[in-house]
Design a protein around this motif. Structure first.
Motif, mmCIF file in Angstrom:
data_model
loop_
_atom_site.group_PDB
_atom_site.id
_atom_site.type_symbol
_atom_site.label_atom_id
_atom_site.label_comp_id
_atom_site.label_asym_id
_atom_site.label_seq_id
_atom_site.Cartn_x
_atom_site.Cartn_y
_atom_site.Cartn_z
ATOM 1 N N GLU A 333 20.473 -38.604 -35.664
ATOM 2 C CA GLU A 333 20.767 -37.853 -34.782
ATOM 3 C C GLU A 333 21.269 -36.513 -35.133
ATOM 4 N N PHE A 334 22.092 -36.510 -36.298
ATOM 5 C CA PHE A 334 22.604 -35.357 -36.713
ATOM 6 C C PHE A 334 21.737 -34.479 -37.398
ATOM 7 N N LEU A 335 20.775 -35.034 -38.198
ATOM 8 C CA LEU A 335 19.968 -34.199 -38.805
ATOM 9 C C LEU A 335 19.013 -33.299 -37.773
ATOM 10 N N LYS A 336 18.662 -34.231 -36.755
ATOM 11 C CA LYS A 336 17.793 -33.647 -35.573
ATOM 12 C C LYS A 336 18.464 -32.502 -34.984
ATOM 13 N N SER A 337 19.854 -32.686 -34.845
ATOM 14 C CA SER A 337 20.854 -31.505 -34.100
ATOM 15 C C SER A 337 20.633 -30.373 -35.152
ATOM 16 N N ILE A 338 20.834 -30.421 -36.355
ATOM 17 C CA ILE A 338 20.879 -29.486 -37.254
ATOM 18 C C ILE A 338 19.649 -28.792 -37.262
ATOM 19 N N SER A 339 18.484 -29.485 -37.015
ATOM 20 C CA SER A 339 17.111 -28.809 -37.079
ATOM 21 C C SER A 339 17.007 -27.983 -35.748
ATOM 22 N N ALA A 340 17.418 -28.516 -34.431
ATOM 23 C CA ALA A 340 17.528 -27.731 -33.420
ATOM 24 C C ALA A 340 18.467 -26.389 -33.517
ATOM 25 N N ALA A 341 19.695 -26.848 -34.099
ATOM 26 C CA ALA A 341 20.668 -25.656 -34.313
ATOM 27 C C ALA A 341 20.034 -24.435 -35.056
ATOM 28 N N LYS A 342 19.343 -24.686 -35.999
ATOM 29 C CA LYS A 342 18.603 -23.533 -36.926
ATOM 30 C C LYS A 342 17.874 -22.540 -36.036
#
Length: 417
Positions: A333-342
Motif C-alpha cells: 500500500e505504501f509503495l502504491k501511494s509513493i507511485s501516485a504521489a510522484k
C-alpha cells in the motif's frame, strides 16, 4: 491511521491559471493609471515608481517559485525513492531521517513565501499611499471645477450599479465556497472513517494531499455498496457546488470587465475637463496584487499542511511501535501511494514552473509603457493607446474557475488515475 491533524488540501496544481490573468491585469491597470494621469508630472512619477516596485516584487516571487520547483523535484527525485528503499528494506528509522530532511526543505519554503506575502502587503500600502497622493492633488485642482454634468453623473450612477451587483455576486461566491469547503471536509471525514478498516487508505491520505486522488482511493479501497453509494453522493454534491461557483464566477468576471469599461468612461470625461481623474485604476491594481498575494498565502498554507502530513506520517507510521510491526504488511500500500504521489507532485512542480514563466514575462515585457511619458502623447495617440489597453483587458483569459478547471478538479484526476 485516522487523526485530527490529518488534512486534505484544496490547493490544485492548476493554481497558476488564476495567477496569469491577475498578473496581466496588474500591468494593464498600471498603464491605464499612467494614461489617466497624463499632464500631471508628479503623479506620473509616482505611478512609474510604484510600477517599478511591482516589477521587483514579481522578480522576488519568481525566485520563490523556483524554490518550490526545486523542492517538488527533490520530493520526486530524492525523498520518494529514498522512502521506497527504506520501506522495501523495512528500515523505519531511515524513513524518519528522510522525512525530517524533507520537512526542513518545506520549512525553508514556508519562511520564504511568508516573506513574499509580507512584501506584497507593504507594497499594497505603498500603492494606497500613492492613491492618497492622487486624491490630495485632485482635491487641490478641483476647487474651481463645476459640478459634474448630467452625462458624467449618469455614467457614475451606472458604474455604482455595476459595483453593487458585483458585491452581491462576490457575497454569493463566498457562500458557495463555504459550502464547498464544508462538503470537502465531509469527504475528508468519510475517508478518515474508512481508514479504520484500511490502513493503506490512511497512508494514502497522508502522503497525497489532493482531493481527486483521495476520492479515487476511497473507491479503490471500499467494497461496501452502501459506502460507495455515499461516496458517489458526496462527490455529486461537491461537483454541483463547484458548478454553481463556476457560473457565479463567470458573472463576476463579466461584471469586472464592464466596471473597468465604465471606469474608463468616467476617467475620459474627467480627462476632457482638465480634472485629475479619481485613482480608480490604482484601486484595481491593489485588488489584482491582493489576488496574487492570496495565491501566495494559499501556497504557504499548502506547504504548511504538507509539513503537518509528513509529521503525521512519521509519527503514526514509522515511530509508533504498533505500526512498525505492520510495516511489512503495509509495504504494498505504501509503495502504491509513493507511485501516485510522484505523479501529483510532478504536476504541482509543472504548475510552479508556469508561474515562474509568468513572473518572468511580467518583469521583462509588460511594463515597457513606462518608457514613454503619457504627457508627450497627442490626444489622438492617447485615445489609440487607451483603446489598445482596453482591448488587451478584454482578451485576458478568465481564471480556470470561469472555464472548466473547478469542476474537473475531481473528475479529471479520478479519470486519469
Amino acid at each position: 491511521m485516522a487523526d485530527s491533524t490529518m488534512a486534505v488540501s484544496q490547493w490544485s496544481p492548476s493554481f497558476v491559471e488564476e495567477l496569469l490573468p491577475a498578473a496581466e491585469k496588474t500591468a494593464l491597470l498600471y498603464q491605464l493609471s499612467y494614461l489617466c494621469l497624463a499632464n500631471f508630472p508628479n503623479l506620473e512619477r509616482t505611478i512609474r515608481s510604484r510600477a517599478v516596485e511591482t516589477q521587483l516584487l514579481f522578480s522576488s516571487s519568481d525566485a520563490t517559485m523556483l524554490k518550490c520547483i526545486l523542492t517538488s523535484d527533490n520530493l520526486v527525485q530524492s525523498l520518494f525513492p529514498m522512502l521506497t528503499t527504506a520501506v522495501e528494506k523495512n528500515k523505519p528509522r531511515l524513513a524518519v531521517k528522510y522525512l525530517e530532511k524533507a520537512r526542513a526543505w518545506i520549512t525553508d519554503i514556508i519562511k520564504d513565501v511568508d516573506r513574499i506575502v509580507e512584501k506584497y502587503d507593504l507594497h499594497n500600502k505603498d500603492i494606497s499611499s500613492a492613491t492618497s497622493d492622487v486624491v490630495t492633488e485632485k482635491s487641490n485642482t478641483d476647487k474651481d471645477i463645476a459640478k459634474k454634468d448630467q452625462e458624467l453623473t449618469a455614467t457614475e450612477t451606472t458604474l455604482n450599479q455595476q459595483k453593487s451587483e458585483l458585491q452581491n455576486v462576490n457575497a454569493e461566491i463566498d457562500q458557495i465556497e463555504k459550502k464547498i469547503n464544508d462538503k470537502s471536509q465531509e469527504i475528508q471525514d468519510f475517508a478518515k472513517s474508512m481508514s479504520q478498516t484500511s490502513k493503506g487508505l490512511g497512508i494514502f491520505a497522508a502522503i497525497v494531499p489532493f482531493v481527486g486522488l483521495l476520492v479515487k482511493s476511497i473507491y479503490d479501497s471500499v467494497n461496501d455498496p452502501k459506502n460507495i453509494a455515499k461516496m458517489k453522493a458526496l462527490e455529486a454534491e461537491l461537483n454541483n457546488l463547484i458548478g454553481d461557483k463556476t457560473a457565479a464566477k463567470q458573472k463576476q468576471w463579466q461584471l469586472q470587465l464592464r466596471i473597468i469599461d465604465w471606469q474608463m468612461k468616467v476617467a475620459t470625461a474627467s480627462f476632457d475637463r482638465t480634472s485629475i481623474p479619481d485613482p480608480i485604476h490604482l484601486d484595481e491594481v491593489q485588488s489584482s496584487l491582493t489576488k496574487i498575494q492570496s495565491i501566495m498565502i494559499q501556497l504557504k498554507n499548502f506547504w504548511e499542511k504538507v509539513a503537518q502530513m509528513l509529521i503525521y506520517l512519521e509519527q503514526k507510521t514509522f515511530v509508533g511501535e504498533d505500526l512498525i510491526d505492520d510495516l511489512e504488511d503495509l509495504k504494498d500500500e505504501f509503495l502504491k501511494s509513493i507511485s501516485a504521489a510522484k505523479g501529483a507532485w510532478t504536476s504541482f512542480g509543472a504548475g510552479c514552473q508556469k508561474a515562474s514563466v509568468i513572473f518572468k514575462l511580467q518583469t521583462k515585457d509588460s511594463y515597457k509603457f513606462l518608457e514613454v511619458s503619457p504627457s508627450s502623447l497627442s490626444k489622438e495617440e492617447w485615445q489609440q493607446m487607451y483603446e489598445e489597453v482596453k482591448a488587451k483587458l478584454g482578451k485576458i483569459d478568465p481564471p480556470p474557475s470561469l472555464q472548466s478547471s473547478d469542476k474537473p478538479a475531481i473528475c479529471q484526476e479520478s479519470a486519469e488515475h
